[in-house]
Design a protein around this motif. Structure first.
Motif, short mmCIF file in Angstrom:
data_model
loop_
_atom_site.label_atom_id
_atom_site.label_comp_id
_atom_site.label_asym_id
_atom_site.label_seq_id
_atom_site.Cartn_x
_atom_site.Cartn_y
_atom_site.Cartn_z
N LEU A 78 22.42 52.87 -18.60
CA LEU A 78 21.48 52.48 -18.81
C LEU A 78 19.79 53.02 -18.87
O LEU A 78 18.86 52.74 -19.14
N VAL A 79 20.05 54.16 -16.97
CA VAL A 79 18.62 54.51 -17.24
C VAL A 79 17.85 55.02 -18.12
O VAL A 79 16.72 54.54 -18.00
N THR A 80 18.29 55.64 -19.10
CA THR A 80 17.20 56.24 -20.10
C THR A 80 16.54 55.18 -20.90
O THR A 80 14.96 55.65 -21.13
N GLY A 81 17.38 53.81 -21.21
CA GLY A 81 17.00 53.02 -22.29
C GLY A 81 15.17 52.37 -21.19
O GLY A 81 14.53 51.82 -22.09
N VAL A 82 16.14 52.37 -20.54
CA VAL A 82 14.73 51.18 -18.67
C VAL A 82 13.82 52.23 -19.25
O VAL A 82 12.85 51.63 -18.35
N ALA A 83 13.95 53.40 -18.47
CA ALA A 83 12.43 54.87 -18.47
C ALA A 83 12.50 54.29 -19.19
O ALA A 83 10.73 54.11 -19.32
N ASP A 84 12.46 54.93 -20.53
CA ASP A 84 11.59 54.51 -21.75
C ASP A 84 10.65 53.28 -21.95
O ASP A 84 9.34 53.03 -22.25
N ALA A 85 11.35 51.84 -21.76
CA ALA A 85 10.77 50.68 -21.86
C ALA A 85 9.46 50.58 -21.10
O ALA A 85 8.78 50.78 -20.74
N ASN A 86 9.73 51.20 -19.43
CA ASN A 86 8.65 51.31 -18.49
C ASN A 86 8.00 52.25 -18.84
O ASN A 86 6.52 51.46 -18.75
N MET A 87 7.92 53.43 -19.57
CA MET A 87 7.12 54.12 -19.65
C MET A 87 5.73 53.68 -20.92
O MET A 87 4.85 54.01 -21.21
N ASP A 88 7.10 53.63 -21.73
CA ASP A 88 5.99 52.62 -23.40
C ASP A 88 5.69 51.12 -22.67
O ASP A 88 5.11 50.56 -24.54
N ARG A 89 5.35 50.94 -22.04
CA ARG A 89 4.89 49.47 -21.62
C ARG A 89 5.34 48.38 -22.46
O ARG A 89 4.71 47.00 -22.86
N ALA A 90 6.96 48.47 -22.22
CA ALA A 90 7.51 47.25 -22.70
C ALA A 90 8.41 46.36 -21.65
O ALA A 90 8.94 46.76 -21.09
N PRO A 91 7.90 45.40 -22.29
CA PRO A 91 8.84 43.87 -21.08
C PRO A 91 10.05 44.02 -21.59
O PRO A 91 10.65 43.81 -21.34
N LEU A 92 10.77 44.23 -19.55
CA LEU A 92 12.68 44.74 -19.44
C LEU A 92 12.82 44.12 -18.36
O LEU A 92 12.66 44.86 -17.55
N VAL A 93 14.34 42.81 -18.45
CA VAL A 93 15.39 43.02 -16.89
C VAL A 93 16.31 43.54 -17.74
O VAL A 93 16.98 43.15 -18.06
N ALA A 94 16.40 44.36 -16.77
CA ALA A 94 17.99 44.72 -16.97
C ALA A 94 18.55 44.38 -15.61
O ALA A 94 18.54 43.97 -14.48
N ILE A 95 19.73 43.80 -15.72
CA ILE A 95 20.60 43.28 -14.72
C ILE A 95 22.71 43.66 -15.19
O ILE A 95 22.65 44.96 -15.50
N ILE A 96 22.34 44.70 -13.57
CA ILE A 96 23.94 45.62 -13.62
C ILE A 96 24.85 44.68 -12.37
O ILE A 96 24.11 44.39 -11.47
N GLY A 97 26.00 44.73 -12.19
CA GLY A 97 26.55 44.75 -11.37
C GLY A 97 26.84 45.43 -10.43
O GLY A 97 26.14 46.80 -10.16
N GLN A 98 27.74 45.33 -9.03
CA GLN A 98 27.30 46.52 -8.19
C GLN A 98 28.69 45.46 -7.36
O GLN A 98 29.25 44.21 -7.89
N ALA A 99 29.58 46.51 -6.64
CA ALA A 99 30.61 45.99 -6.48
C ALA A 99 30.77 45.42 -4.57
O ALA A 99 29.56 44.78 -4.55
N ASP A 100 31.51 44.21 -3.98
CA ASP A 100 31.95 43.50 -3.44
C ASP A 100 30.96 44.04 -1.75
O ASP A 100 31.00 44.87 -1.77
N THR A 101 30.19 43.09 -1.48
CA THR A 101 29.22 43.30 -0.51
C THR A 101 30.39 44.02 1.20
O THR A 101 29.87 44.71 1.62
N LYS A 102 31.25 43.55 0.53
CA LYS A 102 32.16 43.68 1.70
C LYS A 102 32.68 45.73 2.03
O LYS A 102 33.09 46.41 2.48
N ARG A 103 32.05 46.18 0.72
CA ARG A 103 32.83 47.53 0.61
C ARG A 103 31.69 48.87 0.48
O ARG A 103 31.32 49.94 -0.17
N LEU A 104 30.36 48.68 0.57
CA LEU A 104 28.95 48.74 -0.09
C LEU A 104 28.31 49.80 1.05
O LEU A 104 27.96 50.67 1.18
N HIS A 105 29.21 49.89 2.71
CA HIS A 105 28.66 50.59 3.59
C HIS A 105 29.25 51.48 3.72
O HIS A 105 29.21 52.50 4.46
#
Length: 554
Positions: A78-105
């Protein structure tokens, strides 16, 4: 309710119509919660394409486009499209998943600190650390994405927290009012404009947002000041308006640069320095710059500010128009300047644009292609330019009648933007013709999502300029290294057969007279269409040479 259900309820409260993305294990609860929602999930073939769709949708609607990815490679895609929106002043909300909090450490499968990765390229990036925080995080993400200057925000949803129950409630969405202009700054700007001998308006990306263009046009006509726009400011003033002096940014010796050299006062309206460096246009001493924008001016020694109006642009221009009315309308002194002074220059530029309109050579010259495209596209139709040599030609030759009818990525400048962006544009404006113009390099970077358009039965038309090289890089290297360049050639597929393989209409042009009929036929298709156009990029260096020798008397 279940936390993932609350996420969807909060997105519905924000007015979200589409989510562009890919499902995965770690975002599965959210995807399943979308079943039965009025929000439509657009299943994409690559996360970068999903982000570009949300980017274009957000830019055209003013509401944050939403894209979805999972953790690890889903988040990095997602990174390139998100960075493009940010620098071109386009409103965007990206939602990403993440691992179980019990294994993030600890070291764990696909787990990474995605929030740290996103912080430099977004306005705000936050993980949901407890189910009760969901409403606040989503409300803040949308508020920050949409408030001026708009950009990208990130929400990270750990897998286990989305399964939990919560009694938290969706927050009410309230409009954020933008500040009004400072009265003293408005008066100071009016003083400068009244005393100016050769004022000029420079309209940037921000001049197209929040109804600013209407007040900008009033200012131009009230004062008799010509308007030059950046690549991303096209349509701020209609191309037929005598106040329009077209586009700046291609090369430092083009018509617009010669015109702005004559200016003693430059009124920069919604101008972002990422679009075109002030060092490229502020080359003559003594210019006084009036900065009118939603946010304060960037500090740059080539952008010294005489007056700074930091406010809602439409309100600032309305106040400025009223101040000029108060001072000069009773004495019948408006407009302050004679726009006819610039009529000869406008005529020369228009003659320049039309010089190759009937050219019969093949491969086609860029100038002829864009003349034909402009004749086929209506005033409100939308053209999206990918990044490459064609972008430079579009920026110079394709002029507009209305704001946001030519989308060019000129902040982040990412190849691969236009084809997926056209899907977001068509969903935002299904009643308009949507055309993307791509180089043969950038087109294949996100070509896979032609299947998405076909599945959705969206009539987007993709034009591919074929030169079998990285044309823009070749152009720049030749200019820098006395005509020499690195080996930048590659081979292309048969684009007509490639279109057929995806079940869509395609055509490879054989002569210049085929272009307009092919475009009309493409826009009649029930789904997407592809037109491959062999292009003569020998014109690149010819244009460089011609502009370098351009002599302008104003």
């Amino acid at each position: 309710m279940k936390a993932s259900d609350l996420v969807v309820k909060a997105l519905e409260a924000e007015g979200v119509e589409y989510i562009f993305g890919l499902p995965g294990e770690e975002n599965a609860d959210v995807v399943m919660s979308l079943i039965g929602s009025k929000i439509k999930f657009v299943l994409c073939r690559h996360e970068q394409a999903a982000a570009f769709m949300a980017d274009a949708y957000g830019r055209l609607t003013g509401k944050a486009g939403v894209c979805l990815g999972t953790l690890g490679p889903g988040a990095t895609n997602l990174v390139t499209g998100v960075a493009d929106a940010n620098m071109d002043r386009a409103p965007l909300v990206a939602i990403i998943g993440q691992a179980d909090t019990k294994r993030l450490h600890k070291e764990s499968h696909q787990a990474m600190d995605a929030i740290a990765m996103y912080r430099p390229i977004t306005k705000w990036a936050q993980t949901v650390s407890h189910p009760r925080n969901v409403p606040e995080v989503i409300r803040k993400a949308f508020k920050l994405a949409e408030v001026e200057k708009p950009g990208a925000t990130i929400i990270e949803l750990p897998e286990d927290l989305m399964k939990d129950d919560t009694s938290a409630k969706v927050m009410e969405v309230r409009k954020t009012r933008r500040p009004a202009a400072d009265h003293k700054a408005v008066r100071m700007a009016a003083d400068l404009i009244a005393k100016a001998k050769s004022p000029m308006i420079l309209a940037g990306n921000g001049a197209l947002r929040k109804r600013a263009a209407k007040q900008l046009r009033r200012l131009a006509r009230k004062t008799g000041i010509p308007v030059i726009n950046t690549f991303m400011g096209k349509g701020a003033v209609p191309r037929a308006d005598p106040h329009c002096l077209f586009t700046i940014g291609l090369q430092a010796k083009d018509w617009a640069n010669h015109a702005i050299d004559q200016a003693d006062v430059v009124i920069a309206i919604g101008y972002d320095l990422v679009e075109y460096s002030p060092a490229a246009w502020n080359k003559t001493a003594g210019k006084k710059i009036v900065h009118i924008d939603f946010t304060g001016a960037e500090v740059d020694d080539a952008y010294p500010i005489a007056v700074e109006i930091v406010a809602d642009i439409a309100d600032a221009l309305w106040q400025l128009n009223e101040e000029l009315n108060r001072r000069f309308a009773p004495k019948r002194q408006l407009p302050l300047n004679k726009i006819s002074r610039w009529s000869k220059l406008r005529a020369k530029i228009l003659d320049d644009f039309a010089a190759e309109k009937d050219d019969k050579s093949f491969p086609m010259k860029p100038q002829r292609i864009l003349w034909d495209v402009r004749e086929v596209m209506g005033p409100g139709d939308i053209l999206l330019s990918d990044v490459g040599a064609h972008k430079m030609w579009i920026s110079r030759y394709y002029q507009c009648d209305e704001p946001n009818t030519c989308l060019i990525s000129n902040g982040f400048c990412s190849m691969g933007f236009a084809l997926p962006g056209s899907i977001g544009a068509k969903l935002a404006h299904p009643d308009k013709r949507v055309l993307s113009i791509n180089g043969d390099a950038g087109f294949l970077m996100n070509f896979q999502d032609i299947e998405t358009a076909a599945r959705l039965k969206l009539n987007i038309v993709a034009m591919v300029w074929c030169d079998n090289e990285y044309g823009l890089i070749k152009w720049k290297q030749q200019n820098q290294f006395s005509g020499r360049h690195f080996d930048l050639a590659f081979t292309n597929p048969d684009f007509e057969l490639l279109a057929k393989a995806f079940g869509v209409w395609g055509k490879t042009l054989k002569k210049p007279g085929d272009l307009k009929p092919a475009l009309e036929q493409a826009f009649r298709q029930p789904g997407p269409a592809i037109i491959a156009v062999p292009v003569d990029y020998a014109e690149n260096r010819k244009l460089t040479k011609r502009l370098g020798e351009l002599q302008v008397q104003i």
